[in-house]
Write an enzyme that holds these catalytic residues in place. Structure first.
Site, PDB file in Angstrom:
ATOM      1  N   ASP A  11       0.856  -1.175   0.000  1.00  0.00           N
ATOM      2  CA  ASP A  11       0.000   0.000   0.000  1.00  0.00           C
ATOM      3  C   ASP A  11       0.904   1.240   0.000  1.00  0.00           C
ATOM      4  O   ASP A  11       2.104   1.141   0.291  1.00  0.00           O
ATOM      5  CB  ASP A  11      -0.888  -0.041   1.246  1.00  0.00           C
ATOM      6  CG  ASP A  11      -1.710   1.215   1.429  1.00  0.00           C
ATOM      7  OD1 ASP A  11      -2.413   1.599   0.475  1.00  0.00           O
ATOM      8  OD2 ASP A  11      -1.627   1.823   2.514  1.00  0.00           O
ATOM      9  N   ASP A  13      -0.290   5.139   0.942  1.00  0.00           N
ATOM     10  CA  ASP A  13      -0.585   6.114   1.992  1.00  0.00           C
ATOM     11  C   ASP A  13      -0.661   5.441   3.357  1.00  0.00           C
ATOM     12  O   ASP A  13      -1.434   4.496   3.562  1.00  0.00           O
ATOM     13  CB  ASP A  13      -1.898   6.839   1.694  1.00  0.00           C
ATOM     14  CG  ASP A  13      -1.791   7.727   0.467  1.00  0.00           C
ATOM     15  OD1 ASP A  13      -0.916   8.609   0.454  1.00  0.00           O
ATOM     16  OD2 ASP A  13      -2.571   7.532  -0.480  1.00  0.00           O
TER      17      ASP A  13
END
Length: 216
Positions: A11, A13
């Protein structure tokens, strides 16, 4: 403790890049315009595409309005990089992964992903699954399954790095092991949990796998 994997799915953020300052700025504006409590909104925004979060918060709202607000938010977040910094340990972590199988799997679109990775001084992975490439946002597993397929590995051979409830659920639904990053992940069941990427070490093994070691 340690885990072994053939590929990592990352991922962005909250996992590689700390963009909370920007995310909170624009979600607070949006929440105020909708008459919603900003603090309650901020509890659910992380991990999903914006239009999917809006659909959760305002289930009776027409999707066209959510998609329009999604575009508005992306335009502003892509140009507002004030406060975007790497998660501690992210530069060394990405350097260690440079020659190993890995992919970015993010709810950001390509432009936002490039802007934030650039602002944080992190290399953009060659394989990436951004918002434009999926039909369903996290917690749907589509993005992680696409990332694994592009890298050429079975889901069971992949380890996901995630910070949000939606992302962790997506990794689990994809049949993958999950490493939780940061305080948001601490509230959810993961195979390992670390404060940040300074607590992760990557070792390439002779058989082509990698060992992930986690320190306190």
């Amino acid at each position: 403790m340690s885990l072994t994997a053939r590929a990592l799915l990352l991922d962005m953020d909250g996992t590689l890049v700390n963009s909370d300052a920007v995310v909170e700025r624009y979600w607070r504006i949006w929440a105020a315009e909708q008459g919603l409590d900003p603090e309650q909104v901020l509890e659910v925004v992380h991990g999903r595409q914006a239009h999917a979060t809006m659909a959760v918060l305002l289930p009776d709202r027409p999707m066209e309005r959510n998609l329009a607000d999604n575009r508005w938010m992306l335009e502003r977040e892509t140009t507002d990089l004030d406060g975007v910094v790497p998660v501690p340990g992210a530069p060394a972590f990405m350097a260690a992964l440079a020659a190993l199988p890995h992919a970015l799997v993010t709810s950001a679109d390509e432009a936002l992903a490039r802007a934030r990775m650039g602002a944080a001084g992190l290399p953009m992975p060659e394989v990436r699954v951004t918002a434009e490439r999926v039909g369903a946002s996290k917690p749907d597993p589509e993005g992680f399954l696409k990332g694994a397929a592009e890298l050429g590995f079975a889901p069971a051979d992949c380890v996901v790095f995630e910070d949000s409830e939606a992302g962790i659920a997506a990794g689990r639904a994809a049949g993958m092991r999950v490493v939780g990053i940061g305080p948001r992940a601490g509230a959810h069941a993961t195979d390992a949990h670390v404060r940040d990427l300074e607590q992760v070490r990557i070792e390439a093994l002779p058989d082509g796998t990698m060992r992930l070691r986690f320190s306190d």
